[in-house]
Design a protein around this motif. Structure first.
Motif, mmCIF file in Angstrom:
data_model
loop_
_atom_site.group_PDB
_atom_site.id
_atom_site.type_symbol
_atom_site.label_atom_id
_atom_site.label_comp_id
_atom_site.label_asym_id
_atom_site.label_seq_id
_atom_site.Cartn_x
_atom_site.Cartn_y
_atom_site.Cartn_z
ATOM 1 N N PRO A 60 0.819 -1.224 0.000
ATOM 2 C CA PRO A 60 0.000 0.000 0.000
ATOM 3 C C PRO A 60 0.849 1.269 0.000
ATOM 4 O O PRO A 60 0.493 2.257 -0.641
ATOM 5 C CB PRO A 60 -0.836 -0.128 1.273
ATOM 6 C CG PRO A 60 -0.122 -1.102 2.134
ATOM 7 C CD PRO A 60 0.553 -2.053 1.191
ATOM 8 N N ARG A 64 -5.269 -3.412 0.528
ATOM 9 C CA ARG A 64 -5.189 -1.946 0.580
ATOM 10 C C ARG A 64 -4.528 -1.388 -0.673
ATOM 11 O O ARG A 64 -4.907 -0.319 -1.171
ATOM 12 C CB ARG A 64 -4.434 -1.515 1.834
ATOM 13 C CG ARG A 64 -5.220 -1.726 3.125
ATOM 14 C CD ARG A 64 -4.575 -0.993 4.288
ATOM 15 N NE ARG A 64 -3.255 -1.531 4.616
ATOM 16 C CZ ARG A 64 -3.033 -2.554 5.416
ATOM 17 N NH1 ARG A 64 -4.067 -3.184 5.992
ATOM 18 N NH2 ARG A 64 -1.803 -2.963 5.685
ATOM 19 N N ALA A 65 -3.541 -2.117 -1.183
ATOM 20 C CA ALA A 65 -2.873 -1.668 -2.401
ATOM 21 C C ALA A 65 -3.852 -1.673 -3.587
ATOM 22 O O ALA A 65 -3.921 -0.710 -4.356
ATOM 23 C CB ALA A 65 -1.669 -2.558 -2.699
ATOM 24 N N LYS A 122 -2.295 -6.055 3.298
ATOM 25 C CA LYS A 122 -1.523 -5.058 2.547
ATOM 26 C C LYS A 122 -1.891 -5.110 1.066
ATOM 27 O O LYS A 122 -2.027 -4.075 0.403
ATOM 28 C CB LYS A 122 -0.029 -5.305 2.728
ATOM 29 C CG LYS A 122 0.491 -5.026 4.140
ATOM 30 C CD LYS A 122 1.979 -5.291 4.228
ATOM 31 C CE LYS A 122 2.515 -4.992 5.630
ATOM 32 N NZ LYS A 122 3.975 -5.264 5.722
ATOM 33 N N GLN A 139 0.663 4.045 -2.875
ATOM 34 C CA GLN A 139 0.340 5.406 -2.478
ATOM 35 C C GLN A 139 1.395 6.381 -3.006
ATOM 36 O O GLN A 139 1.075 7.459 -3.521
ATOM 37 C CB GLN A 139 0.259 5.489 -0.950
ATOM 38 C CG GLN A 139 -0.112 6.856 -0.406
ATOM 39 C CD GLN A 139 -1.514 7.269 -0.814
ATOM 40 O OE1 GLN A 139 -2.421 6.457 -0.810
ATOM 41 N NE2 GLN A 139 -1.673 8.528 -1.179
#
Length: 925
Positions: A216, A277-278, A274, A220
């Motif tokens: 993530p 979320r990515a 993770k 981001q």
């Protein structure tokens, strides 16, 4: 025509009214001496009018009359309802009559003019009342005009001052502002250059973050770089950088996809969180789930191929130049040898289990996320619904893929070459796999069951046929000796291996196995370590034999003697070694039923066949020497039907070509028991062991009934239940024909009849002493009871055996009494009394000899009714003869001859009745 006139007149009035209003509102209508700014004259001046009605308007007014006129005016003239437009002219014209009259018109005109005058006076009066207010407002207007003139002067002065300031300060100020603007531009440029430099170095940091697993964070950072690139898109270097960032994003998504594929084999909550979320930052949550399901399908194929390929390499011959890597999965399965089939199957199931466990954890993770998230926007809710639906549908697809792989693996082999231990382990693995499938997606695994059912049924029927033939060999050499087991012996203790009763829960008895034991989910038990396919190490068998009791626990001498005394108690188990073999087979058959419900019905039928062959063998062996006793007197109809069915369906006939049709050969017995040895009471101990062991097997079969019912379809259960119920009934009935071979030889009954023939039944006076043959019979029975006691020292004799044995002996004795009485040629009344005395004395003495109460013995009335029949008159005796068919024609004829000695006609008639009864019996039979 009147209507047209009214319209024209209306138009005239409207024009005339307008002109008058304009004249009234014109400046000339006001006083010339008034102020030019005044809208209303302070003193009204009466104009010189040429109007003929001027005199009417100039008349002095009367306030009361004016008020009355105002009230009489229609309120519509004053605009009472603003929404409705009132036409006064139209209103007055409508009031005119159809026939116009000048005087009426003149009168109406004057009335209206008078009303107009009164209203005008009222209006001017109201205006005069408001004159002061009007004057004050005019004064305020003039003050506002003065203030506006002052403001205008101030604005003009300010503009002049601003013009002077501009001329004095603008040049210097603009120079300062220009320098400041250039400085700010330089700062912004420096900031942009720094940002561009950072963007140039982003790719290296992205790789580092992806290697560290910070998915993530990497995504981001990538998104922020892309947004920055859009901001500085006016720089030429940024266009190339944007392309590079796009390539970097594609590489990052590829690495995310690789990391996502690893989830299929090992699910880690932190790692998967993770990734989620990515993908959420990328806006590809749904795409992530689609890709993950494809990875699971690929993982199943690759895992199955890898496991089978590894074992196929072990089977390959060294000089065989075949590249197994290029073979299809189905062909690869065919390369395996039977000796590694089971290890390969276990490893294959274990490997596929990891995939299923990972998927189950995946579902639980998403479920927890859905429950924990509170504030959901529309997009988040739709994504969660999409993911949950995909996961739900994906479960069945994944399980179907696994079924296909296992099915392909199983179809590559022929099970007939496997040993029963190996075959049962294969079934155990498949059963565990089906249970996993049911917990995974509530699937019945029909495809897998259809694959294994036919192969298993063929294997089982062949195995069962071999065990029936093995049972025949055991029974042919069976010595019918008691197998010394502990008094608390239970079939569940037969746990040599998983093939027998060990698979059942140790905490539950067989009678409680009405349904599969409820246990924890395998996904809970093996969530961290182990698999449902781990082969447990077999435990040592519990010692069930009597001689092994000293190894179980140390006992005192008193406890040992107590144990020995209990060995021959009523509750001790009487079985043979062959019985134990059958019970072990029952354990194996139940295990197979447990592992494969689809053949449970066939297994249950075969379990009944094991008992039936054991039962049939005992009957044939112990009844063969009772040729002098009619079979109908030893068996009931239900027992005969069962024996016939077993013989037709299970015993191989001479006409049958060969073994292989589910039948077994008739046993060829060895002469191991001497049925003529009076010292052993004609094999009484062996007869007891045989009959009670058959009853034990039937009772155990009945005990297993509830467990079997839970595995057999309801549509097939009724026939199995009937077979088991019949087995219990006929096993108890088997005692009668078996022990008849002993009871019929317990006493020399022909000798007793011969002694009865010597008794004089024509005595004139009844003596108090009974006949001597009674003592001989009682002595013989006493000796028999002593011999039975000796046999009971070798083998426990249950009370039920005592009952059957003494019931049969008493029945034979009763028939001896009737046969002896029927041999009497002549009989007096005293002789009939002697018969009763003898039988009464026999019953009295027998009460002390027999372990069974005489009152409970059958056929007592058989003798008493026969003796009482001697006293009957001929009319009553005819009816009695027809009602008692249990006596033979010889016994009935003897009765008639003795009872009707002086009545030849009655004797002939009754003899004819007996002959007719005999004919009816022959026709019926």
């Amino acid at each position: 025509m009147s209507l047209d006139f009214k319209k024209k007149f209306k138009n005239f009035l409207q024009k005339e009214g307008i002109q008058k209003v304009q004249k009234v509102l014109s400046p000339t209508s006001h006083s010339a001496g008034g102020s030019g700014d005044s809208l209303v004259p302070s003193v009204p001046i009466k104009p010189i009018s040429r109007d003929p009605d001027a005199e009417l308007r100039s008349c002095p007014s009367d306030p009361e009359a004016d008020e009355a006129i105002l009230k009489s005016i229609n309120p519509s003239f004053f605009g009472a309802d603003e929404k409705e437009q009132f036409d006064a002219s139209q209103y007055e014209l409508e009031k005119l009559p159809d026939v116009l009259d000048r005087e009426y018109i003149q009168s109406a005109r004057q009335r209206v003019l008078k009303e107009l005058t009164v209203v005008s006076k009222k209006v001017f009066q109201l205006i005069l009342e408001k004159q002061c207010s009007y004057t004050g407002e005019i004064q305020r207007v003039r003050e506002i005009e003065d203030e506006l003139e002052a403001a205008l002067f101030t604005c003009k002065e300010s503009r002049n001052d601003m013009r002077i300031a501009k001329q004095q300060f603008t040049t210097k100020s603009l120079g300062i502002l220009a320098n400041y603007r250039r400085r700010q531009a330089a700062v912004l440029l420096l900031k942009s250059l720094r940002t561009i430099g950072t963007l140039q170095r982003t790719e290296i940091r992205l790789r580092e973050m992806l290697l560290e697993g910070d998915y993530p964070g990497a995504i981001q950072l990538l998104i922020e770089c892309q947004q920055a690139a859009v901001t500085y898109n006016h720089f030429k270097c940024i266009s190339e950088l944007s392309k590079k960032l796009q390539e970097t994003q594609e590489n990052a998504e590829e690495q995310l996809d690789v990391a996502l594929s690893k989830v299929c084999l090992h699910f880690d909550e932190r790692h998967y969180g993770k990734l989620q979320r990515a993908y959420q930052l990328l806006g590809k949550t749904q795409t992530c789930m689609d890709q993950l399901l494809m990875h699971y399908a690929s993982a199943i194929h690759n895992t199955a191929f890898s496991v089978v390929h590894g074992f196929a390499e072990l089977c390959r011959v060294d000089d065989q130049p075949i590249n197994l890597q290029k073979k299809q999965y189905q062909d690869l399965c065919s390369c395996l040898t039977p000796d590694i089939f089971l290890p390969c199957l276990v490893d294959l199931c274990k490997a596929l289990w990891k995939i299923l466990l990972s998927y189950r954890k995946l579902i639980l993770w998403h479920k927890a996320m859905s429950e924990s998230s509170e504030d959901k926007d529309g997009e988040t809710y739709l994504n969660q619904e999409y993911v949950n639906q995909k996961l739900q549908n994906g479960s069945s697809h994944i399980w179907q893929d696994i079924q296909t792989k296992i099915k392909t693996f199983l179809l590559a082999f022929d099970f007939t070459g496997f040993k029963v231990d190996e075959f049962m382990q294969i079934l155990s693995v498949i059963h565990s796999l089906k249970e996993v499938g049911f917990e995974f997606c509530e699937s019945e695994s029909d495809s897998l069951q259809d694959c294994i059912r036919q192969a298993s049924l063929r294997y089982f029927l062949r195995y069962h046929e071999a065990k029936l033939d093995e049972l025949r060999i055991f029974l042919e050499s069976e010595g019918w000796q008691v197998c010394p087991v502990r008094s608390d012996f239970d079939a569940c203790q037969l746990q040599v291996s998983e093939l027998e009763f060990k698979f059942l829960s140790a905490s539950e008895s067989l009678s409680k196995q009405t349904s599969p034991t409820k246990r924890k989910s395998c996904f809970v038990v093996y969530s961290e370590s182990g698999t449902p396919f781990d082969i447990q190490k077999e435990e040592s068998e519990e010692n069930i034999y009597e001689e092994g009791r000293n190894h179980i626990s140390e006992k005192s001498v008193d406890e040992e003697s107590k144990y020995d005394s209990e060995d021959h108690s009523e509750n001790s188990v009487i079985i043979t070694n062959t019985t134990l073999s059958i019970m072990r087979l029952y354990g194996r058959y139940l295990h197979m039923m447990h592992l494969l419900k689809s053949i449970a019905y066939d297994v249950a039928v075969c379990m009944c066949q094991l008992f039936e062959y054991y039962f049939y063998t005992i009957y044939v062996f112990f009844i063969s020497e009772n040729n002098d006793i009619p079979i109908e007197s030893l068996t009931n109809a239900q027992l005969r039907v069962a024996l016939t069915r077993i013989k037709d369906n299970l015993i191989l006939k001479d006409s049958d070509s060969a073994i292989g049709n589910g039948k077994v050969r008739h046993p060829n017995f060895q002469d191991l028991i001497d049925f003529k040895d009076e010292a052993t009471l004609y094999g009484l101990a062996e007869r007891i062991v045989a009959s009670e062991s058959a009853i034990y097997i039937a009772s155990q079969l009945d005990r297993l009934k509830t467990y079997m019912q839970a595995h057999i379809p309801e549509s097939n259960w009724e026939s199995i239940a009937q077979l088991i119920d019949q087995a219990v009934i006929v096993s108890l009935e088997l005692r009668k024909p078996i022990f008849a071979g002993v009871s019929c030889k317990a006493v020399d009954f022909p000798s007793i009849v011969s002694q009865m023939d010597k008794v004089n039944w024509e005595v004139k006076e009844l003596m108090s002493l009974h006949s001597g043959y009674v003592d001989v019979l009682l002595r013989a029975l006493q000796i028999f009871a002593m011999k039975v006691g000796t046999v009971s020292e070798r083998v426990n004799i249950p009370n039920a055996v005592h009952s059957v044995l003494w019931e049969q002996i008493f029945r034979f004795c009763c028939r001896v009494f009737v046969d002896g009485y029927s041999n009497a040629k002549k009989c007096s009344n005293s002789g009939r009394g002697l018969m009763q005395l003898d039988f009464t004395q026999f019953l009295s003495k027998l009460e002390k000899i027999s372990p069974i109460s005489v009152k409970a013995l059958p056929d007592r009335e058989y003798v008493e009714m026969y003796v009482k029949a001697f006293y009957m008159p001929d009319t009553v005796m005819e009816e009695w003869l027809q009602q008692h068919s249990e006596y033979t024609s010889k016994q009935l004829n003897s009765l008639v001859n003795c009872a009707m000695q002086g009545n030849k006609r009655s004797k002939q008639r009754l003899v004819a009745v007996i002959e007719e009864l005999e004919k009816s019996k022959r026709v019926t039979s």
